[in-house]
Design a protein around this motif. Structure first.
Motif, PDB file in Angstrom:
ATOM      1  N   GLU A 188      -3.354  11.223   0.850  1.00 29.63           N
ATOM      2  CA  GLU A 188      -4.315  12.982   1.220  1.00 29.63           C
ATOM      3  C   GLU A 188      -4.072  13.125  -0.173  1.00 29.63           C
ATOM      4  O   GLU A 188      -4.895  13.593  -0.741  1.00 29.63           O
ATOM      5  CB  GLU A 188      -3.971  14.343   2.125  1.00 29.63           C
ATOM      6  CG  GLU A 188      -4.285  13.023   3.477  1.00 29.63           C
ATOM      7  CD  GLU A 188      -3.285  14.817   4.643  1.00 29.63           C
ATOM      8  OE1 GLU A 188      -3.499  14.418   5.455  1.00 29.63           O
ATOM      9  OE2 GLU A 188      -3.138  15.629   4.468  1.00 29.63           O
ATOM     10  N   ARG A 189      -3.144  13.247  -0.366  1.00 37.16           N
ATOM     11  CA  ARG A 189      -3.162  13.822  -2.076  1.00 37.16           C
ATOM     12  C   ARG A 189      -3.092  13.169  -3.610  1.00 37.16           C
ATOM     13  O   ARG A 189      -3.514  13.622  -4.750  1.00 37.16           O
ATOM     14  CB  ARG A 189      -1.671  14.703  -1.651  1.00 37.16           C
ATOM     15  CG  ARG A 189      -1.326  15.946  -0.542  1.00 37.16           C
ATOM     16  CD  ARG A 189      -2.376  16.482  -0.260  1.00 37.16           C
ATOM     17  NE  ARG A 189      -2.090  17.597  -1.909  1.00 37.16           N
ATOM     18  CZ  ARG A 189      -2.850  18.769  -2.181  1.00 37.16           C
ATOM     19  NH1 ARG A 189      -3.517  19.253  -0.854  1.00 37.16           N
ATOM     20  NH2 ARG A 189      -2.043  19.562  -2.880  1.00 37.16           N
ATOM     21  N   LYS A 190      -2.865  12.054  -3.380  1.00 36.47           N
ATOM     22  CA  LYS A 190      -2.061  10.410  -4.375  1.00 36.47           C
ATOM     23  C   LYS A 190      -3.322   9.656  -3.882  1.00 36.47           C
ATOM     24  O   LYS A 190      -3.654   8.678  -4.947  1.00 36.47           O
ATOM     25  CB  LYS A 190      -0.767  10.795  -4.231  1.00 36.47           C
ATOM     26  CG  LYS A 190       0.466  11.577  -5.441  1.00 36.47           C
ATOM     27  CD  LYS A 190      -0.266  12.121  -5.954  1.00 36.47           C
ATOM     28  CE  LYS A 190       0.634  12.855  -6.351  1.00 36.47           C
ATOM     29  NZ  LYS A 190       0.768  13.026  -8.309  1.00 36.47           N
ATOM     30  N   GLY A 191      -4.113   9.182  -2.564  1.00 39.46           N
ATOM     31  CA  GLY A 191      -4.904   8.258  -2.730  1.00 39.46           C
ATOM     32  C   GLY A 191      -4.168   6.997  -2.121  1.00 39.46           C
ATOM     33  O   GLY A 191      -4.822   5.690  -3.179  1.00 39.46           O
ATOM     34  N   ILE A 192      -2.478   7.258  -2.338  1.00 40.84           N
ATOM     35  CA  ILE A 192      -2.062   5.784  -2.172  1.00 40.84           C
ATOM     36  C   ILE A 192      -1.498   5.005  -1.045  1.00 40.84           C
ATOM     37  O   ILE A 192      -2.105   6.381   0.421  1.00 40.84           O
ATOM     38  CB  ILE A 192      -0.512   6.055  -2.148  1.00 40.84           C
ATOM     39  CG1 ILE A 192      -0.688   6.943  -4.171  1.00 40.84           C
ATOM     40  CG2 ILE A 192       0.307   4.942  -2.263  1.00 40.84           C
ATOM     41  CD1 ILE A 192       0.707   7.136  -4.513  1.00 40.84           C
ATOM     42  N   LYS A 193      -2.430   4.171  -0.386  1.00 37.37           N
ATOM     43  CA  LYS A 193      -2.686   3.638   0.715  1.00 37.37           C
ATOM     44  C   LYS A 193      -1.622   2.695   1.527  1.00 37.37           C
ATOM     45  O   LYS A 193      -1.544   1.482   1.565  1.00 37.37           O
ATOM     46  CB  LYS A 193      -4.197   2.965   0.930  1.00 37.37           C
ATOM     47  CG  LYS A 193      -5.077   4.263   0.950  1.00 37.37           C
ATOM     48  CD  LYS A 193      -6.263   3.132   0.882  1.00 37.37           C
ATOM     49  CE  LYS A 193      -7.571   4.066   0.504  1.00 37.37           C
ATOM     50  NZ  LYS A 193      -8.866   3.203   0.528  1.00 37.37           N
ATOM     51  N   ALA A 194      -0.064   3.238   1.438  1.00 40.38           N
ATOM     52  CA  ALA A 194       1.108   2.406   2.358  1.00 40.38           C
ATOM     53  C   ALA A 194       0.698   2.447   3.887  1.00 40.38           C
ATOM     54  O   ALA A 194       0.220   3.074   4.728  1.00 40.38           O
ATOM     55  CB  ALA A 194       2.372   3.770   1.899  1.00 40.38           C
ATOM     56  N   PRO A 195       0.471   0.987   3.527  1.00 42.16           N
ATOM     57  CA  PRO A 195      -0.018   0.459   5.235  1.00 42.16           C
ATOM     58  C   PRO A 195       1.148   1.172   6.635  1.00 42.16           C
ATOM     59  O   PRO A 195       1.971   0.211   6.235  1.00 42.16           O
ATOM     60  CB  PRO A 195      -0.023  -0.870   5.007  1.00 42.16           C
ATOM     61  CG  PRO A 195       0.997  -1.149   4.222  1.00 42.16           C
ATOM     62  CD  PRO A 195       1.257  -0.456   3.010  1.00 42.16           C
ATOM     63  N   LEU A 196       0.615   1.815   7.224  1.00 41.20           N
ATOM     64  CA  LEU A 196       1.442   2.166   8.797  1.00 41.20           C
ATOM     65  C   LEU A 196       1.877   1.453   9.461  1.00 41.20           C
ATOM     66  O   LEU A 196       3.278   1.528   9.692  1.00 41.20           O
ATOM     67  CB  LEU A 196       0.601   3.405   8.795  1.00 41.20           C
ATOM     68  CG  LEU A 196       1.136   4.216   9.911  1.00 41.20           C
ATOM     69  CD1 LEU A 196       2.605   5.027   9.674  1.00 41.20           C
ATOM     70  CD2 LEU A 196       0.988   5.528  10.554  1.00 41.20           C
ATOM     71  N   VAL A 217       4.531  -5.622   4.318  1.00 43.22           N
ATOM     72  CA  VAL A 217       3.687  -5.075   4.172  1.00 43.22           C
ATOM     73  C   VAL A 217       2.619  -5.435   2.641  1.00 43.22           C
ATOM     74  O   VAL A 217       1.979  -4.948   3.131  1.00 43.22           O
ATOM     75  CB  VAL A 217       4.788  -3.567   3.139  1.00 43.22           C
ATOM     76  CG1 VAL A 217       4.566  -2.863   2.179  1.00 43.22           C
ATOM     77  CG2 VAL A 217       5.303  -2.402   4.523  1.00 43.22           C
ATOM     78  N   LEU A 218       3.775  -6.313   2.172  1.00 49.63           N
ATOM     79  CA  LEU A 218       2.756  -7.126   1.150  1.00 49.63           C
ATOM     80  C   LEU A 218       2.283  -8.255   1.978  1.00 49.63           C
ATOM     81  O   LEU A 218       0.960  -7.871   1.099  1.00 49.63           O
ATOM     82  CB  LEU A 218       3.731  -8.186   0.085  1.00 49.63           C
ATOM     83  CG  LEU A 218       5.098  -7.252  -0.574  1.00 49.63           C
ATOM     84  CD1 LEU A 218       6.326  -8.184  -0.473  1.00 49.63           C
ATOM     85  CD2 LEU A 218       4.960  -6.353  -2.166  1.00 49.63           C
ATOM     86  N   VAL A 219       2.028  -8.538   2.225  1.00 47.62           N
ATOM     87  CA  VAL A 219       0.905  -9.335   3.420  1.00 47.62           C
ATOM     88  C   VAL A 219       0.245  -8.984   3.895  1.00 47.62           C
ATOM     89  O   VAL A 219      -1.210  -8.564   3.447  1.00 47.62           O
ATOM     90  CB  VAL A 219       1.459 -10.160   4.531  1.00 47.62           C
ATOM     91  CG1 VAL A 219       0.338 -10.463   5.317  1.00 47.62           C
ATOM     92  CG2 VAL A 219       3.064 -11.135   3.581  1.00 47.62           C
ATOM     93  N   TRP A 220      -0.024  -6.986   4.715  1.00 41.45           N
ATOM     94  CA  TRP A 220      -0.929  -6.332   5.349  1.00 41.45           C
ATOM     95  C   TRP A 220      -2.037  -5.566   4.193  1.00 41.45           C
ATOM     96  O   TRP A 220      -2.674  -5.878   4.589  1.00 41.45           O
ATOM     97  CB  TRP A 220      -0.141  -5.177   5.915  1.00 41.45           C
ATOM     98  CG  TRP A 220      -0.803  -4.246   6.929  1.00 41.45           C
ATOM     99  CD1 TRP A 220      -1.513  -3.601   6.700  1.00 41.45           C
ATOM    100  CD2 TRP A 220      -1.317  -4.860   8.430  1.00 41.45           C
ATOM    101  NE1 TRP A 220      -2.234  -3.051   7.777  1.00 41.45           N
ATOM    102  CE2 TRP A 220      -2.350  -3.540   8.729  1.00 41.45           C
ATOM    103  CE3 TRP A 220      -0.564  -5.690   9.890  1.00 41.45           C
ATOM    104  CZ2 TRP A 220      -2.372  -3.464  10.500  1.00 41.45           C
ATOM    105  CZ3 TRP A 220      -0.846  -5.778  10.462  1.00 41.45           C
ATOM    106  CH2 TRP A 220      -2.188  -4.117  10.781  1.00 41.45           C
TER     107      TRP A 220
END
Length: 334
Positions: free
Chosen positions: A116-124, A157-160
């Motif tokens: 929301e705040r930084k546009g960073i999409k860490a895969p949940l 996380v890297l692969v996803w």
């Protein structure tokens, strides 16, 4: 024609009061003897005395406020404590499930705020699955299991993230690996404490000392706090509050080590309490730094009076490995 002298001077207001009274001066009566009624006014005296400025009332002293709904915070805290104690002393596996649920919710809050705040999409998805597996692996296989699960989660996380366009890949996976370490890996040390013979009492000591440290910091800082501890990070924290955290935690540590931990001594409790006060304060400041960077007050709204799950885990997460290590050094792994 006789010359009528000027009327009374308009009172002048200084400082911040100008903004508050500007509209009243423009829309209300200009002079004290002006009214909005249609009644005739008496003629102004020929030689009026100059009217002094109206005395300004002294501002009422502001009461210190915690900034939250204290009643709701206490109610939610008591409810969470009851759930934790019940699961901790009834079936250990249930408490491991409580840790896993807290980890998943915390990861959801953190990744949501990053997007929301930084546009960073860490895969949940890989973070949630890997985080829960990390907690279980730490409980079943100890530190070795936790490290293996952490490595596999980072790889997932890297692969996803490869399934999406390459733009922003580096920042997304970096945030994902950070989230995996910050939330589930640190929480794994709580599950590892639980594996000892007196594991339930070790976890209880960890929770009590962290809560007492936070309470001491709040109580002493609210009442006596004058000198800021880290104003650029958390303006509400004071050096007096830190002393309160240390004092409360050391006393609680001595009592817990003497009465709850097998073969524990009071002086070990003093050192344990000191370490907990330091780690809990640093953990709180660390999340405050994250929230300031994101421009938010709380990580979530799930817990009335507290914010989100991550707002309650901020001091617990970095304290868990500290307590686990010191207890192993003082009384063994159990």
């Amino acid at each position: 024609m006789p010359i009528v002298p000027d009327g009374p001077a308009v009172p002048r207001y200084g400082g911040d009061q100008d903004d508050d009274r500007g509209a009243a001066r423009l829309s209300g009566p200009l002079f004290r003897d002006e009214t909005t009624s249609a009644q005739p006014r008496a003629a102004a005296p020929q030689n009026p005395e100059p009217m002094p400025d109206a005395p300004q009332p002294a501002p009422a002293p502001q009461k210190k406020s915690a900034g939250r709904d204290l009643g709701a915070a206490i109610g939610v805290g008591v409810g969470l404590g009851a759930v934790i104690v019940a699961s901790l002393f009834v079936v250990k596996a249930v408490f491991v499930g409580v840790i896993a649920v807290a980890v998943v919710v915390g990861l959801w809050e953190l990744t949501s705020r990053l997007q929301e705040r930084k546009g960073i999409k860490a895969p949940l998805v890989p973070l949630a699955v890997g985080g829960a597996a990390m907690v279980v692996a730490g409980y079943v296989r100890g530190a070795e299991g936790a490290w293996v699960a952490m490595a596999l989660t980072a790889l997932a996380v890297l692969v996803w993230r490869m399934t999406e366009p390459p733009e922003g890949y580096l920042k997304d996976v970096t945030a994902g690996v950070f989230a995996a370490f910050y939330v589930p890996f640190l929480a794994t040390f709580v599950a590892m404490m639980l594996t000892a013979d007196d594991g339930a009492f070790r976890v209880m000591t960890f929770l009590v000392l962290t809560v007492v440290s936070d309470t001491g910091a709040y109580a002493v800082g609210w009442r006596f706090g004058k000198h800021k501890l880290a104003p650029r990070i958390s303006p509400g924290k004071t050096r007096e509050g830190l002393l309160g955290a240390v004092s409360f935690a050391m006393v609680a540590g001595a009592l817990c080590m003497h009465f709850l931990i097998d073969d524990g001594t009071w002086w070990q409790g003093l050192l344990l309490g000191l370490a907990v006060a330091a780690s809990a304060t640093l953990g709180d400041l660390g999340e405050s730094m994250i929230k300031r960077d994101l421009g938010i007050k709380d990580m979530g709204t799930l817990l009335p009076g507290h914010g989100g799950i991550m707002d309650r885990l901020d001091s617990l997460l970095p304290t868990a490995p500290v307590v686990w290590l010191l207890l192993v050094l003082f009384v063994g792994s159990g």
